[in-house]
Scaffold this motif. Structure first.
Motif, PDB file in Angstrom:
ATOM      1  N   PHE A 202      13.771 -12.111 -79.813  1.00 44.37           N
ATOM      2  CA  PHE A 202      14.937 -12.947 -80.145  1.00 44.37           C
ATOM      3  C   PHE A 202      15.036 -14.117 -79.175  1.00 44.37           C
ATOM      4  CE2 PHE A 202      17.170 -11.059 -83.639  1.00 44.37           C
ATOM      5  CZ  PHE A 202      16.909  -9.700 -83.612  1.00 44.37           C
ATOM      6  N   MET A 203      14.844 -13.823 -77.882  1.00 44.18           N
ATOM      7  CA  MET A 203      15.029 -14.866 -76.854  1.00 44.18           C
ATOM      8  C   MET A 203      13.885 -15.877 -76.903  1.00 44.18           C
ATOM      9  SD  MET A 203      17.732 -13.759 -75.106  1.00 44.18           S
ATOM     10  CE  MET A 203      17.660 -14.306 -73.392  1.00 44.18           C
ATOM     11  N   ASN A 204      12.636 -15.370 -76.861  1.00 46.89           N
ATOM     12  CA  ASN A 204      11.476 -16.290 -76.758  1.00 46.89           C
ATOM     13  C   ASN A 204      11.354 -17.215 -77.964  1.00 46.89           C
ATOM     14  OD1 ASN A 204      10.887 -15.029 -74.421  1.00 46.89           O
ATOM     15  ND2 ASN A 204       9.188 -13.771 -75.224  1.00 46.89           N
ATOM     16  N   TYR A 205      11.705 -16.690 -79.129  1.00 46.03           N
ATOM     17  CA  TYR A 205      11.487 -17.511 -80.331  1.00 46.03           C
ATOM     18  C   TYR A 205      12.775 -18.120 -80.857  1.00 46.03           C
ATOM     19  CZ  TYR A 205       6.941 -15.370 -79.990  1.00 46.03           C
ATOM     20  OH  TYR A 205       5.721 -14.960 -79.519  1.00 46.03           O
ATOM     21  N   GLU A 206      13.853 -17.835 -80.130  1.00 47.45           N
ATOM     22  CA  GLU A 206      15.178 -18.434 -80.446  1.00 47.45           C
ATOM     23  C   GLU A 206      15.536 -18.232 -81.915  1.00 47.45           C
ATOM     24  OE1 GLU A 206      14.938 -21.900 -77.017  1.00 47.45           O
ATOM     25  OE2 GLU A 206      14.595 -22.448 -79.098  1.00 47.45           O
ATOM     26  N   ILE A 207      15.456 -16.948 -82.328  1.00 45.49           N
ATOM     27  CA  ILE A 207      15.741 -16.624 -83.736  1.00 45.49           C
ATOM     28  C   ILE A 207      16.954 -15.704 -83.806  1.00 45.49           C
ATOM     29  CG2 ILE A 207      13.445 -16.900 -84.810  1.00 45.49           C
ATOM     30  CD1 ILE A 207      14.041 -13.470 -83.923  1.00 45.49           C
ATOM     31  N   LYS A 208      17.522 -15.606 -85.006  1.00 43.94           N
ATOM     32  CA  LYS A 208      18.680 -14.728 -85.220  1.00 43.94           C
ATOM     33  C   LYS A 208      18.310 -13.507 -86.075  1.00 43.94           C
ATOM     34  CE  LYS A 208      22.454 -17.400 -83.790  1.00 43.94           C
ATOM     35  NZ  LYS A 208      21.720 -17.882 -82.582  1.00 43.94           N
ATOM     36  N   ASP A 224      26.883  -8.486 -83.347  1.00 43.05           N
ATOM     37  CA  ASP A 224      27.807  -9.623 -83.397  1.00 43.05           C
ATOM     38  C   ASP A 224      28.047 -10.104 -81.959  1.00 43.05           C
ATOM     39  OD1 ASP A 224      31.024 -10.318 -85.000  1.00 43.05           O
ATOM     40  OD2 ASP A 224      29.785 -11.430 -83.533  1.00 43.05           O
ATOM     41  N   LEU A 225      27.474 -11.278 -81.645  1.00 41.93           N
ATOM     42  CA  LEU A 225      27.575 -11.777 -80.266  1.00 41.93           C
ATOM     43  C   LEU A 225      28.685 -12.800 -80.112  1.00 41.93           C
ATOM     44  CD1 LEU A 225      23.751 -12.181 -79.526  1.00 41.93           C
ATOM     45  CD2 LEU A 225      25.200 -10.140 -79.260  1.00 41.93           C
ATOM     46  N   GLY A 226      29.651 -12.767 -81.086  1.00 39.92           N
ATOM     47  CA  GLY A 226      30.803 -13.681 -80.965  1.00 39.92           C
ATOM     48  C   GLY A 226      30.362 -15.135 -81.053  1.00 39.92           C
ATOM     49  N   GLN A 227      30.664 -15.903 -80.012  1.00 32.09           N
ATOM     50  CA  GLN A 227      30.325 -17.339 -80.000  1.00 32.09           C
ATOM     51  C   GLN A 227      28.826 -17.570 -80.216  1.00 32.09           C
ATOM     52  OE1 GLN A 227      32.407 -19.955 -79.585  1.00 32.09           O
ATOM     53  NE2 GLN A 227      34.215 -18.620 -79.450  1.00 32.09           N
ATOM     54  N   SER A 228      28.021 -16.623 -79.668  1.00 28.61           N
ATOM     55  CA  SER A 228      26.563 -16.861 -79.739  1.00 28.61           C
ATOM     56  C   SER A 228      25.987 -16.480 -81.100  1.00 28.61           C
ATOM     57  CB  SER A 228      25.837 -16.049 -78.648  1.00 28.61           C
ATOM     58  OG  SER A 228      26.543 -16.144 -77.460  1.00 28.61           O
ATOM     59  N   GLY A 229      26.873 -16.078 -82.024  1.00 31.94           N
ATOM     60  CA  GLY A 229      26.391 -15.807 -83.389  1.00 31.94           C
ATOM     61  C   GLY A 229      26.062 -14.332 -83.617  1.00 31.94           C
ATOM     62  N   VAL A 230      25.422 -14.075 -84.761  1.00 36.38           N
ATOM     63  CA  VAL A 230      25.119 -12.693 -85.174  1.00 36.38           C
ATOM     64  C   VAL A 230      23.603 -12.530 -85.247  1.00 36.38           C
ATOM     65  CG1 VAL A 230      25.388 -10.997 -87.028  1.00 36.38           C
ATOM     66  CG2 VAL A 230      27.268 -12.590 -86.505  1.00 36.38           C
ATOM     67  N   LEU A 231      23.082 -11.476 -84.589  1.00 33.29           N
ATOM     68  CA  LEU A 231      21.639 -11.197 -84.662  1.00 33.29           C
ATOM     69  C   LEU A 231      21.404 -10.054 -85.640  1.00 33.29           C
ATOM     70  CD1 LEU A 231      20.580 -11.257 -80.872  1.00 33.29           C
ATOM     71  CD2 LEU A 231      20.799 -13.163 -82.504  1.00 33.29           C
ATOM     72  N   ARG A 232      20.304 -10.111 -86.351  1.00 30.46           N
ATOM     73  CA  ARG A 232      19.942  -9.017 -87.273  1.00 30.46           C
ATOM     74  C   ARG A 232      18.515  -8.557 -87.003  1.00 30.46           C
ATOM     75  NH1 ARG A 232      23.584 -12.075 -89.775  1.00 30.46           N
ATOM     76  NH2 ARG A 232      25.270 -10.996 -90.914  1.00 30.46           N
ATOM     77  N   HIS A 233      18.388  -7.249 -86.823  1.00 35.83           N
ATOM     78  CA  HIS A 233      17.077  -6.627 -86.578  1.00 35.83           C
ATOM     79  C   HIS A 233      16.794  -5.717 -87.775  1.00 35.83           C
ATOM     80  CE1 HIS A 233      14.754  -3.432 -83.991  1.00 35.83           C
ATOM     81  NE2 HIS A 233      13.978  -4.026 -84.884  1.00 35.83           N
ATOM     82  N   VAL A 234      15.847  -6.123 -88.586  1.00 35.95           N
ATOM     83  CA  VAL A 234      15.560  -5.401 -89.839  1.00 35.95           C
ATOM     84  C   VAL A 234      14.243  -4.647 -89.711  1.00 35.95           C
ATOM     85  CG1 VAL A 234      15.203  -5.619 -92.333  1.00 35.95           C
ATOM     86  CG2 VAL A 234      16.707  -7.255 -91.135  1.00 35.95           C
ATOM     87  N   VAL A 235      14.277  -3.341 -90.030  1.00 31.98           N
ATOM     88  CA  VAL A 235      13.036  -2.550 -90.059  1.00 31.98           C
ATOM     89  C   VAL A 235      12.756  -2.179 -91.524  1.00 31.98           C
ATOM     90  CG1 VAL A 235      11.833  -0.517 -89.200  1.00 31.98           C
ATOM     91  CG2 VAL A 235      13.578  -1.637 -87.771  1.00 31.98           C
TER      92      VAL A 235
END
Ligand code: LP5
Ligand code: MN
Length: 275
Positions: A202-208, A224-235
């Motif tokens: 997520f960090m290195n490729y700056e993706i959500k 849900d990271l609030g101001q920093s947006g929402v990350l989704r990890h799909v398997v």
């Protein structure tokens, strides 16, 4: 700019419309029922998806395009024919898994597919997703990562391809046996992705949104990271209608306002919401 970001500047795809992703089908001579289900899925994908990504471990083992395509056994000839039909109807991408990492351009040409670089940055109507098979994220599994570094080495692969069919198949069977043996004693958590390795993606490729397969633990994790947006990890789910008490299969459906795991059985996949 870090090297990983430079890598991604080359590994990016623009896929508009409906994109389906499926992985870990593990097709082989002893998977007729899984093939029947996946064949029906391929038919649907050709009619309903603008692009289909098969994200690794389409095959249970693969010792080289030259061997497989020269005189494919009936089960493989059937699969190749339908994959080619799907490849004519929709944009078909195939990624390498830890079982079929030796697939190459000859197979892709045969089935009208494009080999998906890994990781691949895919710009969709839903947003940008990063796709990778997922085995490289299992960093706690040091034995596997050592094995992976050996068999992904181009010199080792060149040596392997210089061997005859029988010897290659014997080595593959031995590798499968050793792997199944080793898996019996490994702790389950080391055969899963490492949380730090996932975070680095997520960090290195700056993706959500990160999508991978391999672990056979299908789920969507929402952070849900609030101001920093929402990350989704799909398997992605694996497919097994031949050897499991509870048959399973499914795919990820991506469209403008949809990111949904679809099951081929009445067993839905979990969504975990994390604050
Ligand atoms: O595959 P699976 O689900 O059982 O477990 C995987 C990891 N294992 C593998 C190995 C594959 O099953 C082997 C497939 C062979 C395909 C043909 C290629 C033949 C060689 C090509 C040479 C260029 O991926 C397993 C993980 C698990 O996922 C969970 O993530 O734990 O990793 C292991 O089990 C690794 C073992 O610890 C060590 C494996 C030893 C194999 C030794 C064979 C030597 C042959 C090498 C020839 C150069
Ligand atoms: Mn895999």
């Amino acid at each position: 700019m870090s090297s990983s970001k430079k890598l991604l500047l080359s590994n990016k795809l623009q896929l508009a419309g409906t994109v389906w992703l499926a992985s870990d089908i593990h097709l082989g001579p002893d998977t007729p029922r899984t093939w029947a289900q996946f064949s029906a899925f391929l038919q649907r994908a050709g009619e309903e998806a603008d692009a289909l990504i098969i994200g690794g471990d389409l095959f249970d083992a693969w010792v080289g395009d030259d061997v497989a395509l020269k005189a494919p056994p009936e089960w493989l000839a059937q699969a190749l024919a339908q994959l080619a039909d799907t490849g004519k109807k929709t944009q078909l991408y195939v990624a390498r898994g830890n079982r079929d990492f030796l697939i190459g351009e000859k197979l892709c040409h045969r089935i009208h597919a494009t080999l998906l670089p890994e990781p691949a940055l895919i710009h969709t109507d839903y947003g940008t997703i990063l796709f990778t098979h997922g085995d490289e994220l299992c960093t706690d599994d040091r034995a596997y990562q050592r094995f992976r570094s050996i068999v992904r080495n181009p010199v080792v692969q060149k040596l392997f391809f210089s061997l005859g069919t029988d010897l290659r198949e014997r080595i593959a069977r031995m590798a499968r046996r050793r792997s199944m043996q080793a898996n019996k004693t490994k702790r389950a958590e080391i055969m899963n992705v490492n949380a730090g390795a996932v975070k680095d993606m997520f960090m290195n490729y700056e993706i959500k949104t990160l999508v991978h397969g391999h672990t056979h633990r299908p789920a969507i994790r929402v952070f849900d990271l609030g101001q920093s947006g929402v990350l989704r990890h799909v398997v992605l789910p694996d497919w097994d209608y031949d050897h499991s008490e509870s048959p399973r299969g499914g795919w990820l459906h991506i469209a403008a306002d949809t990111l949904q795991l679809v099951s081929t059985t009445d067993h839905d996949f979990p969504i975990f919401e994390r604050p």
